[in-house]
Scaffold this motif. Structure first.
Motif, PDB file in Angstrom:
ATOM      1  N   UNK A   7      -2.304  34.723   5.520  1.00  0.00           N
ATOM      2  CA  UNK A   7      -0.907  34.329   5.308  1.00  0.00           C
ATOM      3  C   UNK A   7      -0.184  34.091   6.630  1.00  0.00           C
ATOM      4  N   UNK A   8      -0.460  34.943   7.624  1.00  0.00           N
ATOM      5  CA  UNK A   8       0.179  34.776   8.932  1.00  0.00           C
ATOM      6  C   UNK A   8      -0.260  33.477   9.585  1.00  0.00           C
ATOM      7  N   UNK A   9      -1.537  33.151   9.441  1.00  0.00           N
ATOM      8  CA  UNK A   9      -2.041  31.907  10.026  1.00  0.00           C
ATOM      9  C   UNK A   9      -1.428  30.677   9.387  1.00  0.00           C
ATOM     10  N   UNK A  10      -1.299  30.699   8.055  1.00  0.00           N
ATOM     11  CA  UNK A  10      -0.695  29.559   7.357  1.00  0.00           C
ATOM     12  C   UNK A  10       0.783  29.448   7.711  1.00  0.00           C
ATOM     13  N   UNK A  11       1.453  30.587   7.807  1.00  0.00           N
ATOM     14  CA  UNK A  11       2.875  30.568   8.174  1.00  0.00           C
ATOM     15  C   UNK A  11       3.080  29.992   9.566  1.00  0.00           C
ATOM     16  N   UNK A  12       2.159  30.283  10.479  1.00  0.00           N
ATOM     17  CA  UNK A  12       2.302  29.826  11.867  1.00  0.00           C
ATOM     18  C   UNK A  12       1.904  28.355  12.021  1.00  0.00           C
ATOM     19  N   UNK A  13       0.806  27.955  11.402  1.00  0.00           N
ATOM     20  CA  UNK A  13       0.253  26.626  11.685  1.00  0.00           C
ATOM     21  C   UNK A  13       0.277  25.674  10.484  1.00  0.00           C
ATOM     22  N   UNK A  14       0.672  26.151   9.308  1.00  0.00           N
ATOM     23  CA  UNK A  14       0.818  25.270   8.153  1.00  0.00           C
ATOM     24  C   UNK A  14      -0.389  25.200   7.244  1.00  0.00           C
TER      25      UNK A  14
END
Length: 277
Positions: A66-73
């Motif tokens: 979730x953190x990765x998607x929030x940061x990079x889409x």
């Protein structure tokens, strides 16, 4: 749009080097690890997110994704790299340690893969790269639990590749051999110090260690070499399943995959059976 890769076990070895190379080539990198303090230098890079992920902790897996998607889409590539090896004869290896071997090398990898699949399936795109080993191709003494976990990883990856092709997702396996610049061997040695080996195995263990030492002298590959194969697999746009990542294991891979069972077993027994007397 810039591609994004999530790498497990990015604090050292192949994972760390792959994170550095992906970042240098302009990728967004989610460098996940159990101890984020080990990734301070990676975190200083603008296109790298260092986040906690312990493959034995499902909540941390979800949080990292979730953190990765929030940061990079989005996440385009998953590199399942986290793992460790048990070294020692099977009889001296505890049930608890064998369970831990599978929890990290196989079940944890499955959990990370399962949790990221809805995101990739929604996009009908993605690449999953599972870091295996030469020990996932041919059996070796003294690492039976590790070998078992990697044989299972290979079978799982191939089976999964057929399922996910229907969703536009490609599965790949990278098979490295002995590498001189990784902390993997140090952890294996540490794990071995906690095992108890019956004395009846002494002659066999001594011979096996001498054989491994001879093989170790032939190991010229580095973590950079393996990381480059991982990046090539992520970039090549093919549906190729397996990539042999280091030259040192190529003779045994060919013996296993291209010769008769009799010839292969004769070769392995000659290497690992102590002389009589």
């Amino acid at each position: 749009m810039t591609s994004t890769v999530l790498i497990t076990g990015a604090s050292s070895g192949f994972g760390r080097t792959a994170a550095q190379l992906f970042a240098a080539q302009g990728w967004n990198v989610i460098a996940s690890m159990r101890n984020v303090a080990a990734g301070a230098d990676l975190a200083a890079l603008d296109n790298v997110l260092v986040t906690r992920l312990d493959v034995q902790d499902l909540a941390s897996i979800d949080a990292a994704i979730n953190a990765g998607i929030a940061r990079f889409g989005q996440i385009d590539v998953l590199v399942n790299n986290a793992g460790f090896g048990l070294f020692g004869v099977f009889e001296g290896t505890t049930r608890e340690k064998i369970r831990e071997q599978f929890d990290v090398n196989l079940f944890g990898l499955m959990d990370v893969t399962r949790q990221i699949l809805p995101h990739m399936r929604q996009r009908q795109a993605g690449v999953i790269i599972n870091v295996s080993s030469g020990a996932g191709v041919f059996g070796l003494p003294m690492i039976s639990a590790y070998t078992a976990s990697k044989f299972a990883l290979e079978g799982f990856s191939e089976s999964l590749s057929y399922e996910l092709a229907s969703q536009g997702i490609v599965v790949k396996i990278v098979e490295p051999g002995g590498v001189i610049s990784t902390e993997f061997g140090a952890r294996s040695a540490s794990e071995a110090s906690h095992l108890s080996t019956p004395g009846d195995y002494d002659a066999f263990v001594s011979h096996a260690l001498q054989t491994f030492e001879g093989l170790r002298g032939q190991r010229l590959a580095t973590s950079e070499d393996v990381a480059q194969v991982i990046i090539d697999a992520a970039n090549d746009g093919s549906d190729r399943l397996r990539y042999v990542a280091t030259q040192d294991i190529e003779p045994l891979v060919r013996a296993r995959r291209e010769t008769s069972e009799e010839a292969y077993m004769a070769l392995m027994r000659e290497r690992f059976t102590p002389a009589a007397g």
